[in-house]
Design a protein around this motif. Structure first.
Motif, PDB file in Angstrom:
ATOM      1  N   ILE A 190       0.849  -1.192   0.000  1.00  0.00           N
ATOM      2  CA  ILE A 190       0.000   0.000   0.000  1.00  0.00           C
ATOM      3  C   ILE A 190       0.881   1.237   0.000  1.00  0.00           C
ATOM      4  O   ILE A 190       1.844   1.335   0.769  1.00  0.00           O
ATOM      5  N   ALA A 191       0.561   2.201  -0.872  1.00  0.00           N
ATOM      6  CA  ALA A 191       1.260   3.482  -0.931  1.00  0.00           C
ATOM      7  C   ALA A 191       0.276   4.576  -0.547  1.00  0.00           C
ATOM      8  O   ALA A 191      -0.767   4.738  -1.191  1.00  0.00           O
ATOM      9  N   MET A 192       0.607   5.336   0.501  1.00  0.00           N
ATOM     10  CA  MET A 192      -0.282   6.395   0.982  1.00  0.00           C
ATOM     11  C   MET A 192       0.383   7.745   0.751  1.00  0.00           C
ATOM     12  O   MET A 192       1.540   7.949   1.118  1.00  0.00           O
ATOM     13  N   CYS A 193      -0.362   8.666   0.118  1.00  0.00           N
ATOM     14  CA  CYS A 193       0.153  10.011  -0.132  1.00  0.00           C
ATOM     15  C   CYS A 193      -1.015  10.983  -0.078  1.00  0.00           C
ATOM     16  O   CYS A 193      -1.927  10.888  -0.904  1.00  0.00           O
ATOM     17  N   PRO A 194      -1.033  11.914   0.869  1.00  0.00           N
ATOM     18  CA  PRO A 194      -2.159  12.833   0.985  1.00  0.00           C
ATOM     19  C   PRO A 194      -2.141  13.922  -0.078  1.00  0.00           C
ATOM     20  O   PRO A 194      -1.101  14.518  -0.356  1.00  0.00           O
ATOM     21  N   GLY A 195      -3.283  14.138  -0.704  1.00  0.00           N
ATOM     22  CA  GLY A 195      -3.435  15.245  -1.641  1.00  0.00           C
ATOM     23  C   GLY A 195      -3.206  14.919  -3.096  1.00  0.00           C
ATOM     24  O   GLY A 195      -3.501  15.731  -3.968  1.00  0.00           O
ATOM     25  N   ALA A 213      -0.654  -8.252  -9.442  1.00  0.00           N
ATOM     26  CA  ALA A 213      -1.127  -8.323  -8.062  1.00  0.00           C
ATOM     27  C   ALA A 213      -0.128  -7.725  -7.083  1.00  0.00           C
ATOM     28  O   ALA A 213      -0.486  -7.427  -5.936  1.00  0.00           O
ATOM     29  N   PHE A 214       1.120  -7.512  -7.514  1.00  0.00           N
ATOM     30  CA  PHE A 214       2.161  -7.039  -6.610  1.00  0.00           C
ATOM     31  C   PHE A 214       2.435  -5.550  -6.722  1.00  0.00           C
ATOM     32  O   PHE A 214       3.340  -5.039  -6.065  1.00  0.00           O
ATOM     33  N   GLN A 215       1.681  -4.837  -7.528  1.00  0.00           N
ATOM     34  CA  GLN A 215       1.849  -3.389  -7.581  1.00  0.00           C
ATOM     35  C   GLN A 215       1.226  -2.749  -6.348  1.00  0.00           C
ATOM     36  O   GLN A 215       0.366  -3.330  -5.686  1.00  0.00           O
ATOM     37  N   GLY A 216       1.679  -1.555  -6.013  1.00  0.00           N
ATOM     38  CA  GLY A 216       1.156  -0.870  -4.846  1.00  0.00           C
ATOM     39  C   GLY A 216      -0.262  -0.367  -5.071  1.00  0.00           C
ATOM     40  O   GLY A 216      -0.638   0.019  -6.184  1.00  0.00           O
ATOM     41  N   THR A 217      -1.056  -0.375  -4.024  1.00  0.00           N
ATOM     42  CA  THR A 217      -2.401   0.187  -4.055  1.00  0.00           C
ATOM     43  C   THR A 217      -2.342   1.579  -3.453  1.00  0.00           C
ATOM     44  O   THR A 217      -1.942   1.752  -2.300  1.00  0.00           O
ATOM     45  N   TYR A 218      -2.729   2.584  -4.230  1.00  0.00           N
ATOM     46  CA  TYR A 218      -2.620   3.971  -3.790  1.00  0.00           C
ATOM     47  C   TYR A 218      -3.819   4.373  -2.949  1.00  0.00           C
ATOM     48  O   TYR A 218      -4.969   4.089  -3.289  1.00  0.00           O
ATOM     49  N   ILE A 219      -3.536   5.068  -1.825  1.00  0.00           N
ATOM     50  CA  ILE A 219      -4.570   5.593  -0.950  1.00  0.00           C
ATOM     51  C   ILE A 219      -4.292   7.086  -0.730  1.00  0.00           C
ATOM     52  O   ILE A 219      -3.190   7.463  -0.318  1.00  0.00           O
ATOM     53  N   ASP A 220      -5.277   7.934  -1.009  1.00  0.00           N
ATOM     54  CA  ASP A 220      -5.151   9.362  -0.770  1.00  0.00           C
ATOM     55  C   ASP A 220      -5.616   9.648   0.650  1.00  0.00           C
ATOM     56  O   ASP A 220      -6.814   9.768   0.922  1.00  0.00           O
ATOM     57  N   TRP A 327       4.177   8.586   1.862  1.00  0.00           N
ATOM     58  CA  TRP A 327       4.755   9.781   1.258  1.00  0.00           C
ATOM     59  C   TRP A 327       4.309  11.006   2.041  1.00  0.00           C
ATOM     60  O   TRP A 327       3.216  11.036   2.602  1.00  0.00           O
ATOM     61  N   HIS A 328       5.171  12.033   2.034  1.00  0.00           N
ATOM     62  CA  HIS A 328       4.821  13.225   2.805  1.00  0.00           C
ATOM     63  C   HIS A 328       3.661  13.993   2.174  1.00  0.00           C
ATOM     64  O   HIS A 328       2.815  14.536   2.878  1.00  0.00           O
ATOM     65  N   GLY A 329       3.615  14.039   0.846  1.00  0.00           N
ATOM     66  CA  GLY A 329       2.536  14.774   0.209  1.00  0.00           C
ATOM     67  C   GLY A 329       2.699  14.827  -1.291  1.00  0.00           C
ATOM     68  O   GLY A 329       3.686  14.356  -1.860  1.00  0.00           O
ATOM     69  N   GLN A 330       1.719  15.436  -1.925  1.00  0.00           N
ATOM     70  CA  GLN A 330       1.703  15.556  -3.377  1.00  0.00           C
ATOM     71  C   GLN A 330       2.931  16.310  -3.881  1.00  0.00           C
ATOM     72  O   GLN A 330       3.422  17.229  -3.230  1.00  0.00           O
TER      73      GLN A 330
END
Length: 481
Positions: A190-195, A213-220, A327-330
């Motif tokens: 899981i890859a999380m990045c706000p904005g 199936a092994f790529q990251g799933t992005y969450i805003d 990630w810290h941000g956009q």
């Protein structure tokens, strides 16, 4: 794949071939849910369990990873690599020629922040990170990192995917490919990045030629409501029982389709995505809801989006997610060509308390020993001031340019030697000079901590064996406990 040999015929394949394989679908799901079924090195991945738990080359100290990505390039000389000699030369040319970076730089620019020794180890940390400093005895500070070029795009891809230009799988994809995931109802990566997205967007967590199936799933993570965090997480038109019946029928049709297209990675990934989406309706609602945490835990992490996403990461680890990138941000928030003092202070204030809380929280839960924490950016910043360049900066002469010649990354947990400083830059912080660690060396070391020999951990594609570190990299054993 370089982690084992494929068997010619297994009992599982017998079930798959009898009655179109429907018996194996149900059996695999039951065994996996009870953690009785684990894929062995080199075993074939079926359409029902590409993320089944797998064993590495040897027992690794780390079982899971959180990568805290300060995208844009935080200044090492203002955070974890103090250079008091810069104050002596403040406003004057360095007694050496400035190294070439992306833009022109001038005189020495001393840090506007004070450093103080912390912990039994006495490691110096900037005033920007007082909460992180409280756990410095659990942290290994690598002050001798270096990359290849002073540009964001290639440096991001080099750090994340091992190649600055070509399409290659990301570190998180390699890790989940090698180890699988302990929860089949959540993505393994899981890859999380706000904005929004960072620079290079989804390429940073791509699976490339590895199965999708092994790529990251992005969450805003700027959103708090589950329906906005994860689109279509709820189905308003069908109950879970109805959805299960639909998926069972779809699985039968897809199995027929797949048998005629053996080895179609995109089709296998699409099939798995349906099952994953169904499973997430149950597990995601709990994992992403930080209101279920005790108030004292939420207070420990602090307010704001960064506290929330870092606390979510800890909850995801407990749910069995293998690799989480925060990630810290956009864009590139740490890219402070101007107003470095103001911006670095603001950015550090946003995340310091939560990172410090994460380290303490994992330790008190007994999870830090087998969780690897990685902190850093794609490069550092120059010890010299950036000069005005029309169209490139605001010309305030109070910022730093990109610096790939030397920068800092720190590691914690997961078999890392705490309270230890590895390597050094020159007396001004421009270039890594002592015990230098290239990005490929860091990647090789991370894989080793997880139980993989980076030279043997390969995937055959287009007639050759590929690996994360390409033909480079050495394991930095000095940083290991």
């Amino acid at each position: 794949m370089g982690i084992g040999m494929n068997p010619i015929f297994t009992r599982r394949e017998l079930l798959q071939r009898c009655g179109m394989g429907f018996a194996s679908l149900g059996l695999a799901q039951l065994l996996q849910s009870d953690k009785l079924l684990q894929a062995q090195p080199g075993s074939p991945r079926t359409m029902t369990s590409p993320l089944a738990v797998r064993q590495p080359h040897f027992p690794g100290k780390a079982k899971r990873v959180i990568h805290l990505f300060m995208n844009g390039g935080p200044s090492h000389v203002d955070t974890f690599d103090p250079k008091p000699l810069l104050a002596r030369y403040a406003g004057k040319p360095l007694p050496r020629e400035n190294l070439r970076t992306e833009r022109r730089t001038g005189a020495a620019f001393p840090s506007p922040f004070t450093f103080q020794r912390h912990g039994k180890s006495g490691i110096e940390v900037s005033e920007l990170f007082p909460h992180v400093a409280e756990s410095i005895d659990d942290i290994c500070v690598i002050r001798s990192m270096y990359a290849d070029v002073p540009n964001h795009e290639p440096s991001l891809l080099l750090l994340n995917c091992g190649d600055a230009r070509l399409v290659r799988p990301s570190l998180g994809s390699w890790v989940t490919y090698g180890l699988g995931s302990e929860n089949q109802n959540l993505p393994g990566f899981i890859a999380m990045c706000p904005g929004g997205y960072p620079i290079q967007e989804t390429q940073n967590w791509q699976s490339a030629f590895l199965p999708g199936a092994f790529q990251g799933t992005y969450i805003d993570t700027q959103h708090q409501q589950l329906d906005r965090l994860i689109e279509n997480i709820h189905n308003a038109g069908a109950s879970r029982e109805q959805q299960r019946a639909q998926l069972d029928l779809l699985a039968q049709l897809n199995q027929r389709h797949l048998e005629k297209r053996s080895g179609d990675a995109q089709l296998e990934a699409r099939i798995q995505s349906f099952e994953l989406a169904y499973g997430m309706q149950r597990d995601a609602e709990d994992a992403f809801d930080v209101s279920r945490e005790p108030q004292y835990i939420r207070d420990m992490y602090g307010p704001g989006v960064h506290a929330r996403q870092i606390l979510i990461a800890r909850r995801l680890l407990e749910k069995g997610v293998r690799f989480i990138q925060i990630w810290h941000g956009q864009g590139q928030p740490w890219d402070n060509h101007d107003d470095l003092e103001v911006n670095h202070r603001r950015l550090a204030r946003q995340c310091d308390q939560a990172i410090g809380a994460l380290l303490k929280d994992l330790k008190q839960r007994g999870m830090l020993d087998d969780t690897l924490i990685i902190w850093g950016g794609e490069f550092g910043r120059t010890p010299t001031v950036e000069l005005p360049t029309p169209g490139s900066n605001a010309g305030r002469i109070n910022g730093r340019d990109h610096n790939h010649w030397g920068f800092t990354t720190w590691l914690a947990g997961g078999g890392v030697k705490g309270g230890y400083v590895h390597g050094a830059t020159d007396p001004f912080g421009f270039r890594a000079e002592v015990d230098r660690v290239h990005v490929h060396d860091l990647q090789a070391t991370i894989l080793w901590l997880l139980g993989f020999d980076h030279e043997r951990f390969t995937y055959r594609y287009a007639g050759r064996d590929f690996r994360l570190t390409d033909v480079h990299g050495r394991v930095v054993r000095e940083v290991m406990a």
